[in-house]
Write a protein that holds these residues in place. Structure first.
Motif, PDB file in Angstrom:
ATOM      1  N   PHE A  65      -7.833   9.684 -12.046  1.00  0.00           N
ATOM      2  CA  PHE A  65      -6.882  10.462 -12.833  1.00  0.00           C
ATOM      3  C   PHE A  65      -5.444  10.113 -12.439  1.00  0.00           C
ATOM      4  O   PHE A  65      -4.584   9.912 -13.296  1.00  0.00           O
ATOM      5  CB  PHE A  65      -7.130  11.958 -12.633  1.00  0.00           C
ATOM      6  CG  PHE A  65      -6.218  12.840 -13.434  1.00  0.00           C
ATOM      7  CD1 PHE A  65      -6.474  13.072 -14.779  1.00  0.00           C
ATOM      8  CD2 PHE A  65      -5.096  13.416 -12.868  1.00  0.00           C
ATOM      9  CE1 PHE A  65      -5.637  13.877 -15.537  1.00  0.00           C
ATOM     10  CE2 PHE A  65      -4.248  14.217 -13.610  1.00  0.00           C
ATOM     11  CZ  PHE A  65      -4.522  14.453 -14.951  1.00  0.00           C
ATOM     12  N   LEU A  66      -5.188  10.022 -11.146  1.00  0.00           N
ATOM     13  CA  LEU A  66      -3.846   9.678 -10.662  1.00  0.00           C
ATOM     14  C   LEU A  66      -3.442   8.285 -11.129  1.00  0.00           C
ATOM     15  O   LEU A  66      -2.307   8.072 -11.586  1.00  0.00           O
ATOM     16  CB  LEU A  66      -3.795   9.763  -9.134  1.00  0.00           C
ATOM     17  CG  LEU A  66      -2.457   9.429  -8.472  1.00  0.00           C
ATOM     18  CD1 LEU A  66      -1.369  10.385  -8.934  1.00  0.00           C
ATOM     19  CD2 LEU A  66      -2.591   9.466  -6.947  1.00  0.00           C
ATOM     20  N   TYR A  67      -4.358   7.320 -11.051  1.00  0.00           N
ATOM     21  CA  TYR A  67      -4.055   5.947 -11.471  1.00  0.00           C
ATOM     22  C   TYR A  67      -3.739   5.883 -12.962  1.00  0.00           C
ATOM     23  O   TYR A  67      -2.714   5.330 -13.377  1.00  0.00           O
ATOM     24  CB  TYR A  67      -5.222   5.014 -11.147  1.00  0.00           C
ATOM     25  CG  TYR A  67      -5.071   3.667 -11.802  1.00  0.00           C
ATOM     26  CD1 TYR A  67      -4.158   2.742 -11.320  1.00  0.00           C
ATOM     27  CD2 TYR A  67      -5.810   3.335 -12.939  1.00  0.00           C
ATOM     28  CE1 TYR A  67      -3.985   1.508 -11.943  1.00  0.00           C
ATOM     29  CE2 TYR A  67      -5.646   2.112 -13.565  1.00  0.00           C
ATOM     30  CZ  TYR A  67      -4.735   1.201 -13.061  1.00  0.00           C
ATOM     31  OH  TYR A  67      -4.557  -0.006 -13.687  1.00  0.00           O
ATOM     32  N   ILE A 115      -0.423  11.406  -1.141  1.00  0.00           N
ATOM     33  CA  ILE A 115      -0.203  12.380  -0.057  1.00  0.00           C
ATOM     34  C   ILE A 115      -0.597  13.782  -0.511  1.00  0.00           C
ATOM     35  O   ILE A 115      -1.309  14.515   0.194  1.00  0.00           O
ATOM     36  CB  ILE A 115       1.263  12.335   0.402  1.00  0.00           C
ATOM     37  CG1 ILE A 115       1.562  10.995   1.090  1.00  0.00           C
ATOM     38  CG2 ILE A 115       1.556  13.493   1.361  1.00  0.00           C
ATOM     39  CD1 ILE A 115       3.039  10.763   1.369  1.00  0.00           C
ATOM     40  N   LEU A 116      -0.148  14.167  -1.705  1.00  0.00           N
ATOM     41  CA  LEU A 116      -0.488  15.492  -2.227  1.00  0.00           C
ATOM     42  C   LEU A 116      -1.990  15.614  -2.472  1.00  0.00           C
ATOM     43  O   LEU A 116      -2.593  16.667  -2.223  1.00  0.00           O
ATOM     44  CB  LEU A 116       0.283  15.763  -3.516  1.00  0.00           C
ATOM     45  CG  LEU A 116       1.793  15.944  -3.369  1.00  0.00           C
ATOM     46  CD1 LEU A 116       2.470  16.027  -4.734  1.00  0.00           C
ATOM     47  CD2 LEU A 116       2.100  17.197  -2.542  1.00  0.00           C
ATOM     48  N   PHE A 148      -8.673   8.002  -1.960  1.00  0.00           N
ATOM     49  CA  PHE A 148      -7.328   8.190  -2.502  1.00  0.00           C
ATOM     50  C   PHE A 148      -6.372   7.014  -2.243  1.00  0.00           C
ATOM     51  O   PHE A 148      -5.624   6.599  -3.143  1.00  0.00           O
ATOM     52  CB  PHE A 148      -6.710   9.494  -1.989  1.00  0.00           C
ATOM     53  CG  PHE A 148      -6.649  10.576  -3.022  1.00  0.00           C
ATOM     54  CD1 PHE A 148      -5.999  10.366  -4.235  1.00  0.00           C
ATOM     55  CD2 PHE A 148      -7.236  11.811  -2.799  1.00  0.00           C
ATOM     56  CE1 PHE A 148      -5.937  11.360  -5.199  1.00  0.00           C
ATOM     57  CE2 PHE A 148      -7.182  12.814  -3.764  1.00  0.00           C
ATOM     58  CZ  PHE A 148      -6.529  12.585  -4.966  1.00  0.00           C
ATOM     59  N   PRO A 149      -6.332   6.421  -1.036  1.00  0.00           N
ATOM     60  CA  PRO A 149      -5.399   5.302  -0.817  1.00  0.00           C
ATOM     61  C   PRO A 149      -5.650   4.098  -1.725  1.00  0.00           C
ATOM     62  O   PRO A 149      -4.733   3.278  -1.929  1.00  0.00           O
ATOM     63  CB  PRO A 149      -5.635   4.933   0.653  1.00  0.00           C
ATOM     64  CG  PRO A 149      -6.140   6.198   1.277  1.00  0.00           C
ATOM     65  CD  PRO A 149      -6.983   6.842   0.221  1.00  0.00           C
ATOM     66  N   GLY A 203     -15.404   0.684   1.036  1.00  0.00           N
ATOM     67  CA  GLY A 203     -15.374  -0.560   0.274  1.00  0.00           C
ATOM     68  C   GLY A 203     -14.460  -0.492  -0.938  1.00  0.00           C
ATOM     69  O   GLY A 203     -13.825  -1.479  -1.309  1.00  0.00           O
ATOM     70  N   VAL A 204     -14.370   0.687  -1.576  1.00  0.00           N
ATOM     71  CA  VAL A 204     -13.480   0.858  -2.725  1.00  0.00           C
ATOM     72  C   VAL A 204     -12.025   0.596  -2.326  1.00  0.00           C
ATOM     73  O   VAL A 204     -11.282  -0.089  -3.034  1.00  0.00           O
ATOM     74  CB  VAL A 204     -13.632   2.277  -3.322  1.00  0.00           C
ATOM     75  CG1 VAL A 204     -12.521   2.563  -4.331  1.00  0.00           C
ATOM     76  CG2 VAL A 204     -15.000   2.437  -3.985  1.00  0.00           C
ATOM     77  N   VAL A 205     -11.617   1.121  -1.179  1.00  0.00           N
ATOM     78  CA  VAL A 205     -10.241   0.933  -0.713  1.00  0.00           C
ATOM     79  C   VAL A 205      -9.978  -0.533  -0.375  1.00  0.00           C
ATOM     80  O   VAL A 205      -8.983  -1.129  -0.821  1.00  0.00           O
ATOM     81  CB  VAL A 205      -9.950   1.820   0.510  1.00  0.00           C
ATOM     82  CG1 VAL A 205      -8.523   1.601   1.006  1.00  0.00           C
ATOM     83  CG2 VAL A 205     -10.169   3.291   0.172  1.00  0.00           C
TER      84      VAL A 205
END
Length: 530
Positions: A65-67, A115-116, A148-149, A203-205
């Motif tokens: 969603f953020l991306y 961060i949020l 998230f990262p 692995g995703v990161v």
């Protein structure tokens, strides 16, 4: 908008350019999709189809969603059209100031969002999977925080792709997607005994980072001129901001729909989210390899033609692209619907992924396939309005489809469970397809409707012939081989898919379909020098 038909390149040149670009993308994306199935098969084999895999699949919701909110929508609706217009009109210096400002702004916004997101994950997860409780909820929070990262690296990779696509370079972004899957597979396979399902999240990161890193050499090759600037008053930046407004709303609507569907599925029996995800992945194979590849290849041609006001060339490329997408997706849907059970068996049924999970996934897949042709066309049609720098139109369509899809899902899930969610998804895609066609015709005055209808009629006829051949062969081979073994399933799929593809290609060749030539040139472009 002035619709005078300025003559652009002859159709053959445009078709050859698109075919060559699409061929590069298709080959790389085919490999990427195959690796994607390997990745899902490894997850299914190690953990099955249950609450554990539901947690992993649900953990993508917030990072995705953020991306899409900050980067995904801006790429196709704002950044690529504006940056491509600078490249097409020999104003690259201004283009790179705009690109650098956009990149710097996105890095700041993505970092703040990450961060949020890390801080408020426990409060946010119930919004995307309200049916999760206890260990399932805690596990989803944990996996989401790991993932998230990845959004920062996915954003950088997406921006790199946007720049390279504007320069008509398509291969390296697709190779990045291949390496993304390779890294996830390696991490999951070798680290899952130590870290459990979290190994795949790690692995995703790492995969997202590699996806970006592999594109950097090509960026340098095209003349990367990145600058530490923040020229928010630049006309190009202001134009991107203007175009991004509707894009943010449109992408938010799409992501909200995904969250609604996931929420509905979270209240069903354990494994429902995984069944929907894996069936959707299978449906995405012809979309990713063909429809999206063609759409991505056509888009820069559309934006360039729009920038030069070459409307005849614009309509020719759109028509050929749309007809080719339908030419591919209709027979793909027919063949996959008939062979859905052996397809799922070959790809997933092993270890903890049992035959019950196979039947559940295959059943959901059937309902997804009903709207496959519309899903394919909807990869290309919104790009018409992005190229025309009128992104408010896809937003309006998305808003309507949000209401339609939600209403259908709420009704159908009562009777059909996960299959109802998939059916609502397909019907909504068909409605969107119809709306986009009407609006595209209104914007362009013509979308070559007569040729489109003739192509569709021929495609349906050839697909029906192909389907009859596949069904006959399936019954014949099924009586000769042991279909409970992997060997028997592979024999069945190899023969039926090969025969079906051959019959369809022959039928469309005899009907002298231009799309058959387009697809042939797309594949040949990877093996011949032009």
């Amino acid at each position: 908008m002035n619709h005078n038909d300025n003559e652009g390149p002859p159709p053959s040149r445009g078709g050859q350019r698109i075919a060559k670009a699409a061929g590069s993308i298709m080959l790389a994306m085919l490999i990427s999709r195959i690796l994607g199935f390997v990745r899902e098969a490894v997850i299914g084999a190690k953990f099955g189809q249950n609450a554990i895999t539901d947690s992993y699949n649900a953990a993508f919701a917030l990072p995705d969603f953020l991306y899409f909110l900050l980067v995904g929508g801006a790429l196709s609706t704002a950044f690529i059209p504006v940056f491509s217009s600078y490249v097409a009109t020999d104003k690259e210096n201004d283009g790179w100031i705009v690109a650098s400002t956009f990149v710097n702004a996105m890095i700041l916004l993505l970092s703040a969002g990450i961060i949020l997101g890390e801080i408020f994950t426990p409060q946010l997860i119930p919004l995307v999977a309200y049916g999760f409780q206890g260990d399932t909820l805690e596990r989803t929070v944990f996996l989401t925080r790991i993932m998230f990262p990845s959004v920062l690296f996915t954003g950088l990779a997406g921006l790199a792709m946007g720049v390279l696509n504007s320069y008509q370079h398509f291969l390296m972004p697709s190779i990045g997607a291949i390496l993304y899957n390779v890294v996830i597979i390696l991490c999951g396979y070798f680290l899952s005994d130590t870290f459990g399902i979290a190994a795949f999240s790690i692995g995703v990161v790492l995969g997202a980072f590699v996806n970006f890193l592999v594109q950097v050499p090509m960026l340098l090759r095209v003349g990367l001129r990145y600058q530490m600037v923040m020229r928010l008053d630049h006309p190009g930046v202001l134009q991107i901001a203007k175009l991004m407004g509707p894009a943010l709303l449109g992408l938010s609507i799409g992501q909200i729909q995904d969250i609604i569907n996931q929420n509905l599925a979270s209240a069903l029996e354990p494994g429902s989210i995984s069944a929907l995800r894996w069936a959707n992945r299978l449906m995405q194979l012809p979309l990713g390899v063909f429809a999206i590849a063609i759409s991505v290849a056509v888009f820069p041609s559309l934006t360039s033609a729009a920038a030069r006001r070459e409307w005849l060339d614009f309509r020719r490329n759109l028509s050929l692209g749309l007809r080719t997408v339908i030419y591919i997706t209709v027979p793909a849907a027919v063949g996959m619907a008939i062979l859905r059970v052996p397809i799922v068996q070959v790809l997933f049924e092993r270890d903890k992924f049992d035959h019950t999970a196979t039947l559940a996934t295959a059943s959901v897949l059937l309902f997804f396939l009903i709207g496959l042709f519309a899903q394919g066309a909807n990869q290309l049609l919104p790009r018409v309005f992005y190229a025309l720098q009128r992104p408010s139109i896809p937003v309006r369509v998305s808003t309507i489809i949000l209401v339609v899809n939600t209403a259908l899902s709420l009704v159908m899930i009562r009777y059909w469970g996960a299959e109802g969610v998939a059916m609502a998804f397909s019907l909504s895609a068909i409605v969107a397809f119809g709306l986009f066609l009407i609006l595209a015709r209104r914007a362009l005055r013509s979308i070559d409707g007569g040729r489109l209808m003739m192509s569709l009629a021929k495609t349906l006829t050839a697909s029906a012939i192909m389907g009859a051949v596949i069904m006959a062969l399936q019954q014949f081979i099924g009586a000769l081989v042991d279909m409970t073994t992997l060997t028997g399933q592979l024999v069945l799929l190899t023969i039926t898919v090969s025969a079906g593809a051959g019959v369809y290609a022959l039928a469309t060749y005899l009907m002298k379909m231009e799309e058959a030539d387009m697809v042939a040139r797309t594949f040949l472009s990877r093996f011949t020098r032009r």
